[in-house]
Motif scaffolding. Sequence first.
Motif, mmCIF file in Angstrom:
data_model
loop_
_atom_site.group_PDB
_atom_site.id
_atom_site.type_symbol
_atom_site.label_atom_id
_atom_site.label_comp_id
_atom_site.label_asym_id
_atom_site.label_seq_id
_atom_site.Cartn_x
_atom_site.Cartn_y
_atom_site.Cartn_z
ATOM 1 N N ASN A 145 -11.371 113.355 -58.075
ATOM 2 C CA ASN A 145 -10.038 112.943 -57.637
ATOM 3 C C ASN A 145 -10.043 111.534 -57.028
ATOM 4 O OD1 ASN A 145 -7.956 115.308 -57.866
ATOM 5 N ND2 ASN A 145 -9.864 116.271 -57.207
ATOM 6 N N THR A 146 -11.154 111.181 -56.372
ATOM 7 C CA THR A 146 -11.261 109.816 -55.858
ATOM 8 C C THR A 146 -11.294 108.816 -57.004
ATOM 9 O OG1 THR A 146 -12.500 110.612 -53.929
ATOM 10 C CG2 THR A 146 -12.613 108.261 -54.417
ATOM 11 N N HIS A 147 -12.033 109.148 -58.050
ATOM 12 C CA HIS A 147 -12.086 108.276 -59.231
ATOM 13 C C HIS A 147 -10.699 108.144 -59.858
ATOM 14 C CE1 HIS A 147 -13.810 106.281 -62.692
ATOM 15 N NE2 HIS A 147 -13.204 107.146 -63.497
ATOM 16 N N ARG A 148 -9.971 109.247 -59.903
ATOM 17 C CA ARG A 148 -8.616 109.203 -60.461
ATOM 18 C C ARG A 148 -7.710 108.313 -59.612
ATOM 19 N NH1 ARG A 148 -5.956 114.916 -61.169
ATOM 20 N NH2 ARG A 148 -7.464 114.974 -62.887
ATOM 21 N N LEU A 149 -7.804 108.448 -58.286
ATOM 22 C CA LEU A 149 -6.988 107.605 -57.409
ATOM 23 C C LEU A 149 -7.359 106.127 -57.549
ATOM 24 C CD1 LEU A 149 -6.808 109.722 -54.129
ATOM 25 C CD2 LEU A 149 -4.924 109.133 -55.648
ATOM 26 N N LEU A 150 -8.657 105.841 -57.685
ATOM 27 C CA LEU A 150 -9.082 104.453 -57.870
ATOM 28 C C LEU A 150 -8.520 103.869 -59.162
ATOM 29 C CD1 LEU A 150 -12.800 104.413 -56.650
ATOM 30 C CD2 LEU A 150 -10.920 103.029 -55.769
ATOM 31 N N ASN A 151 -8.478 104.673 -60.210
ATOM 32 C CA ASN A 151 -7.899 104.195 -61.475
ATOM 33 C C ASN A 151 -6.414 103.880 -61.309
ATOM 34 O OD1 ASN A 151 -10.290 104.344 -62.924
ATOM 35 N ND2 ASN A 151 -9.924 106.447 -63.608
ATOM 36 N N ILE A 152 -5.694 104.745 -60.589
ATOM 37 C CA ILE A 152 -4.266 104.504 -60.368
ATOM 38 C C ILE A 152 -4.058 103.244 -59.545
ATOM 39 C CG2 ILE A 152 -2.194 105.395 -59.228
ATOM 40 C CD1 ILE A 152 -3.109 108.220 -59.971
ATOM 41 N N VAL A 153 -4.870 103.081 -58.488
ATOM 42 C CA VAL A 153 -4.751 101.893 -57.644
ATOM 43 C C VAL A 153 -5.061 100.635 -58.448
ATOM 44 C CG1 VAL A 153 -5.783 100.682 -55.684
ATOM 45 C CG2 VAL A 153 -5.198 103.096 -55.482
ATOM 46 N N ASN A 154 -6.099 100.687 -59.280
ATOM 47 C CA ASN A 154 -6.446 99.528 -60.109
ATOM 48 C C ASN A 154 -5.329 99.192 -61.087
ATOM 49 O OD1 ASN A 154 -8.951 99.097 -58.921
ATOM 50 N ND2 ASN A 154 -9.994 100.509 -60.319
ATOM 51 N N ASP A 155 -4.707 100.233 -61.655
ATOM 52 C CA ASP A 155 -3.578 99.991 -62.571
ATOM 53 C C ASP A 155 -2.414 99.340 -61.835
ATOM 54 O OD1 ASP A 155 -4.924 100.971 -64.734
ATOM 55 O OD2 ASP A 155 -3.979 102.948 -64.718
ATOM 56 N N LEU A 156 -2.107 99.841 -60.637
ATOM 57 C CA LEU A 156 -1.020 99.249 -59.853
ATOM 58 C C LEU A 156 -1.321 97.793 -59.503
ATOM 59 C CD1 LEU A 156 -0.208 102.199 -57.423
ATOM 60 C CD2 LEU A 156 1.278 101.315 -59.215
ATOM 61 N N LEU A 157 -2.563 97.531 -59.159
ATOM 62 C CA LEU A 157 -2.943 96.163 -58.807
ATOM 63 C C LEU A 157 -2.850 95.241 -60.022
ATOM 64 C CD1 LEU A 157 -3.973 94.286 -56.620
ATOM 65 C CD2 LEU A 157 -6.312 94.979 -57.200
ATOM 66 N N ASP A 158 -3.317 95.714 -61.175
ATOM 67 C CA ASP A 158 -3.229 94.902 -62.400
ATOM 68 C C ASP A 158 -1.773 94.632 -62.770
ATOM 69 O OD1 ASP A 158 -5.927 94.576 -62.754
ATOM 70 O OD2 ASP A 158 -6.154 96.274 -64.129
ATOM 71 N N GLN A 159 -0.936 95.663 -62.663
ATOM 72 C CA GLN A 159 0.473 95.487 -63.000
ATOM 73 C C GLN A 159 1.135 94.468 -62.074
ATOM 74 O OE1 GLN A 159 2.087 96.741 -65.580
ATOM 75 N NE2 GLN A 159 4.053 95.836 -65.024
ATOM 76 N N VAL A 197 -0.819 96.927 -50.801
ATOM 77 C CA VAL A 197 -1.174 98.339 -50.617
ATOM 78 C C VAL A 197 -2.368 98.706 -51.478
ATOM 79 C CG1 VAL A 197 -0.360 100.692 -50.976
ATOM 80 C CG2 VAL A 197 1.142 99.022 -49.899
ATOM 81 N N SER A 198 -2.402 98.171 -52.716
ATOM 82 C CA SER A 198 -3.515 98.477 -53.613
ATOM 83 C C SER A 198 -4.835 97.990 -53.029
ATOM 84 C CB SER A 198 -3.278 97.846 -54.980
ATOM 85 O OG SER A 198 -2.095 98.358 -55.573
ATOM 86 N N HIS A 199 -4.838 96.765 -52.486
ATOM 87 C CA HIS A 199 -6.052 96.249 -51.859
ATOM 88 C C HIS A 199 -6.465 97.116 -50.675
ATOM 89 C CE1 HIS A 199 -7.043 92.611 -53.991
ATOM 90 N NE2 HIS A 199 -5.779 92.210 -53.972
ATOM 91 N N GLU A 200 -5.479 97.525 -49.867
ATOM 92 C CA GLU A 200 -5.799 98.335 -48.689
ATOM 93 C C GLU A 200 -6.307 99.720 -49.071
ATOM 94 O OE1 GLU A 200 -5.904 97.356 -45.579
ATOM 95 O OE2 GLU A 200 -5.346 95.341 -46.206
ATOM 96 N N LEU A 201 -5.849 100.253 -50.204
ATOM 97 C CA LEU A 201 -6.280 101.588 -50.624
ATOM 98 C C LEU A 201 -7.663 101.582 -51.254
ATOM 99 C CD1 LEU A 201 -3.008 103.078 -52.167
ATOM 100 C CD2 LEU A 201 -4.144 103.812 -50.068
ATOM 101 N N ARG A 202 -8.011 100.504 -51.929
ATOM 102 C CA ARG A 202 -9.286 100.479 -52.633
ATOM 103 C C ARG A 202 -10.475 100.591 -51.679
ATOM 104 N NH1 ARG A 202 -9.359 95.668 -56.941
ATOM 105 N NH2 ARG A 202 -11.331 96.677 -57.469
ATOM 106 N N GLY A 225 -13.088 103.557 -52.034
ATOM 107 C CA GLY A 225 -14.462 103.217 -52.409
ATOM 108 C C GLY A 225 -15.469 103.815 -51.435
ATOM 109 N N ALA A 226 -15.118 103.810 -50.143
ATOM 110 C CA ALA A 226 -16.014 104.398 -49.141
ATOM 111 C C ALA A 226 -16.146 105.904 -49.352
ATOM 112 C CB ALA A 226 -15.484 104.093 -47.746
ATOM 113 N N ILE A 227 -15.033 106.570 -49.612
ATOM 114 C CA ILE A 227 -15.083 108.022 -49.853
ATOM 115 C C ILE A 227 -15.962 108.339 -51.049
ATOM 116 C CG2 ILE A 227 -13.696 110.008 -50.554
ATOM 117 C CD1 ILE A 227 -11.377 108.787 -48.962
ATOM 118 N N GLN A 228 -15.766 107.571 -52.131
ATOM 119 C CA GLN A 228 -16.560 107.815 -53.329
ATOM 120 C C GLN A 228 -18.043 107.549 -53.053
ATOM 121 O OE1 GLN A 228 -15.744 105.271 -56.748
ATOM 122 N NE2 GLN A 228 -15.905 107.040 -58.093
ATOM 123 N N GLY A 229 -18.357 106.484 -52.321
ATOM 124 C CA GLY A 229 -19.758 106.170 -52.036
ATOM 125 C C GLY A 229 -20.441 107.236 -51.192
ATOM 126 N N PHE A 230 -19.766 107.694 -50.146
ATOM 127 C CA PHE A 230 -20.360 108.738 -49.301
ATOM 128 C C PHE A 230 -20.506 110.053 -50.063
ATOM 129 C CE2 PHE A 230 -19.147 106.042 -45.623
ATOM 130 C CZ PHE A 230 -20.359 106.072 -44.956
#
Length: 349
Positions: free
Chosen positions: A161-175, A121-126, A130-135
């Motif tokens: 908020n996108t940056h915050r979500l990316l941080n959460i996703v990265n934390d979940l992926l690392d865990q 899920v973390s991979h699918e969310l990133r 990332g696209a939302i943040q880039g646009f």
Amino acid sequence: EGRSVFLFTIPILMASVILRPSASFLLAALVSVIITPIALRAGIVPPLPTMLGFFAFALISWLSARSLEDTLRELRAINRELDQRVENRTQALREANEELARANERLRELDRLKSRFVSMVSHELRTPLGAIQGFAEMIRAGIYGPLSDKQDNALHRIERNTHRLLNIVNDLLDQARIEAGELSIHPEPFAPEALVEDLETTVGVLAQQKGLDVTITIEDDLPCPLYGDRDRLHQVLVNLTNNAIKFTDAGGIHVRVGRADGDRSSHWAMEVSDTGPGISEKDQEMIFTPFRRVDDSVTREHMGVGLGLSIVKQLVELMDGEVTLESKLGEGSTFAVILPLGDPQRRDS
């Protein structure tokens, strides 16, 4: 003669213990018949009392043997009952252990499935995040035309908020990777300044929004180069600094990189101190536990899933280090990451 009489009484005593009651009685009677003439000829005792005495002795021997046999029978019954109970308890314990082993295997399988699910899920969310943040960055840069103040403010919120979500996703992926044993450390030499060169840029926005000062000190006695996974160490330092800023409302944050305190001359440390509310001793015991927060209420003020400090601790332990915490309510907190100096490959050789 008297000695012979005494010796004949020994088989009677043994018979009362070894033989069945009837056999013991017959043996005692036979011995009395044999001993009586001997006793009479020797003039030891009168005839009638001698006969009566030996028959009485035979009767007592029979009664004793019968009582002993009854007692042994009861003991055998008790032993059989105890053996059956032990066998039943052993079987119940064996079945319980087998059920516990199956339950543990199911839990391990569920844990593996959870880790795989979180990782997937973390991979699918990133990707979409990332696209939302880039646009959003492209729109704010004016690539698609000028923006009004309201549009710029809305895009700023989208980016934050996108940056915050990316941080959460990265934390979940690392865990998930840490739990699965898939996260590895890649040590290499690096300059101490590399740890903090973009720290102010990374955490500066959040600190400015709260009016906090962030100061950084790199001590001169720190050897150069240091050895370690620079990217992971930078992640640890950013997590600790963000955590300090998040829970500090006034004052500032101080980051120190230098020698470890005390007698740890072969170690170096990264310390992050804040002027926040402090952490109680009770909360300090569980603050590094995954998905645990000091404030777990639904209406909590600070956002997050409670993985930042847990990931810090797990990453530091993968690097043969430790994390310490000194904090008192109303006096702020100091997190210290203590790591060994020198090339890890040389230390292991």
